[in-house]
Design a protein around this motif. Sequence first.
Motif, mmCIF file in Angstrom:
data_model
loop_
_atom_site.group_PDB
_atom_site.id
_atom_site.type_symbol
_atom_site.label_atom_id
_atom_site.label_comp_id
_atom_site.label_asym_id
_atom_site.label_seq_id
_atom_site.Cartn_x
_atom_site.Cartn_y
_atom_site.Cartn_z
ATOM 1 N N ASN A 60 0.889 -1.072 -0.060
ATOM 2 C CA ASN A 60 -0.002 -0.123 -0.189
ATOM 3 C C ASN A 60 0.751 1.191 0.196
ATOM 4 O O ASN A 60 0.364 2.380 -0.045
ATOM 5 C CB ASN A 60 -0.837 0.156 1.170
ATOM 6 N N ASN B 100 -0.017 3.985 -2.810
ATOM 7 C CA ASN B 100 -1.233 4.509 -2.280
ATOM 8 C C ASN B 100 -1.187 5.481 -1.079
ATOM 9 O O ASN B 100 -1.733 6.701 -1.364
ATOM 10 C CB ASN B 100 -2.332 3.538 -2.082
ATOM 11 N N ASP C 209 0.764 8.500 -4.655
ATOM 12 C CA ASP C 209 -0.807 8.734 -5.192
ATOM 13 C C ASP C 209 -1.081 9.962 -4.553
ATOM 14 O O ASP C 209 -2.207 10.746 -5.121
ATOM 15 C CB ASP C 209 -1.490 7.532 -4.876
#
Length: 807
Positions: free
Chosen positions: A581, A584, A588
């Motif tokens: 993750n 993200n 991101d």
Amino acid sequence: MKKLLLCCLILAFTFTSEINAQRKKSKKDKNEQTTAKPEKSKTPKYDDFITSKTKTDDGVFKVHETNNQFIYEIPKSFLGKEMLLVTRIKELPAGLGGGYVNAGSKINTQVIVWEQFKNKILLKVKSYNAVANDSLPIYKSVVANNLEPIIYAFEIKTQNTDSTAVLVDVSDFFSSDVKAITGLPDSFRKTYKVKKLDASRSFINSIKSYPNNIEVIQDFTFDADEPPSNSSTNTITLRVNQSMILLPEDKMMPRVYDKRVGYFSLGSVDYGSEALKADDKRYIKRWRLEPKDLAAYNRGELVEPIKPIVYYLDPATPDKLKKYIKQGVDDWQKVFETAGFKNAIMAKYAPTEQEDPEFSMEDVRYSSIRYVASTTRNATGPSVSDPRTGEIIESDIIWYHNHLRSYRNRYLLETGAANPSARTLDTPAEEIGEMMRMVISHEVGHALGLPHNMAASYAYPVDSLRSGTFTQKMGIAATIMDYARYNYVAQPGDKNIRFIRQLGPYDHYAINWGYRKIPNIKDPEQEVNTLDKWIEEKGDDPIYRFGGERFDPSAQTEGIGNDQVKASTYGIKNLKIVAENLPNWTSDQTNNYEDLSELYGELLSVWSRYVGHVSGNIGGVYEFNKKPNQAGNIYIPVTKEKQKESLIWLQKNAFETQDWLVAKSILTNFKEDGYADLMLSLQNRQLYSLLNPNTLKRMIDAEVIQDDYYAASDMIRDLRTGIFTEANYVKNVDLFRRNLQKSLIDRLGVLLVSSETKNTDISSIIRGELAMLDFQLTIAKNRRINRITKYHYRDCLVTIKEILDPK
């Protein structure tokens, strides 16, 4: 003609007589001047130095300044009195000391005395490494064999008007490059190629005298070929602070050090001992806390100390952080209540210049928490102590500006899988504040005399760290003095978990042991029985254990829980979730890769720590400090079962290729090459730990004291067969494993020729394992495997041959 000649003769005679008369008169006058009674030479008077233009600052000594010349007026009653001279850096160039030296860093601490010798005042450094009671005959020998160095000799200019003090000019002393009080140690001079002090650019900035101390600020400029910053100037300028504080004549009674409880300490050799040898004495470092009401204290009531421990916050501290720093200090109040003291420690905001124009963070009378503008990610808690007794006189806790970023990153990486609020670059302010509060508490612990206690994180069962009830009450380690920063064991779905460390039961225990006053005690040795009893009452309870040796796997930095294999399994399980993750949660959100790159690098370090905790079991020896009246041995090797379990775990979680650590989606966005080298460096750290001469020697020694032990020969065989597993099958070897296999052979070769393994079983084991590997690879290279694997095996065989049969 005769008349003319007669006249010339008469004139000549007359002229000559007049000349001779003038000469005699001149000689007579000269003699009269020479033999005249000379006037007495003028003796310097007080008024010759202290004039209407002189500025005088009254304090422990009077300090007089006239046209940038500084004179100390030293009372004769202070000659021979012991003082502490503390040298600190007040301001410095960027990069000096590699980032770990800052404004407020202590360079030197020494006991000094001012003594008169004829017409001079000598400044001497006094040592307490060797001592004896001055009433004993041997005291004379101690003095004779420990001659005190003279660091400077001052001419006595004159005395004061009532002859109770002498005047010395200290201008040259404080503006010269005197090595005993320098702010630039030899190591820095070598690093930065310092040539000399430039006197034209060096001077005394100020000297201020206070009731118990004198503060000198010096500006020094050195010529240097390689300065840490501003290289084109070939110059290092720094500002140094010298604090000279009068040591108390009523010495604090010291407390005898005991290695079973963690305290910083100082030692000396006592030649006055009645034993058959000089006695090594060691005392703990602690603040002097005396109850205002001794009778009430002895009755068990909470009593305020006569002089509490007070820390002043640096005015440079950002306003939003001040309350957390203050809490980090004040949290120790509850701990000191265990030792019988109320309001024993507190933090205060520094007074403004209007409130107290004399207040200075460098003034040794004030302890402070400094906020340093530096990119260094760290915090420290040094202190200044009386070398005669261990009394802590002052301390300056140092917080570096960028340190919170490290805590944000670690919070995300170590708790993000189970802690939703950590899955962001914008950590909630209250949680950041809580982290800072606990870091300050940790550094305050150092300043109170407590060293790291890495064994405290081993006190709690691993699964208890997944309990909200347990962690909210007990924290994640038994002390704030461990390096147990976060709860990385808790798993997704665990409820009400405390993820951040806190003060624990060991802190209460240690402060009580070090600070509680024992009634009716006149001598430190009289306390020992009571202090021993306090320790023995806790027996074998791991919560109150102190430890920190590197060979002890239960006292490793950054670990939590009493089972490294289990804790690291949980930790890596969480880390895999975080790795998946990470883009993200970072790139991101920010639309750049800077944070992803930084956090990925730190993720690799976190993985390395988790794996390293397990590596520590192999060849590990537990240390349980005891006295002879306590049951059990001090040193106990890790069991054979735990060591074998650890190696099996390492083969799977470290030496097998960890594809998730080298994810293409991450690496290809900020790193153009070096992927294989990156993984190898991580694996080598664990490999070198196992194949370390000291580790192997401890395993060999276990044969002497254990009936069932994990032999070094068995471990190296298991390591070799695991890393070269592919050679037993028709199986290709991937890039990362090829590098690791070569590294194992190279490491064995290094050990074989090392002086540390000479005349030990280690060389015998290595030769045997390399011979076995040679046999194994000779067969494996002929199997139906891909070309690079064949080349790899052939290359390994050549290397093995060169190691076993060097030409």
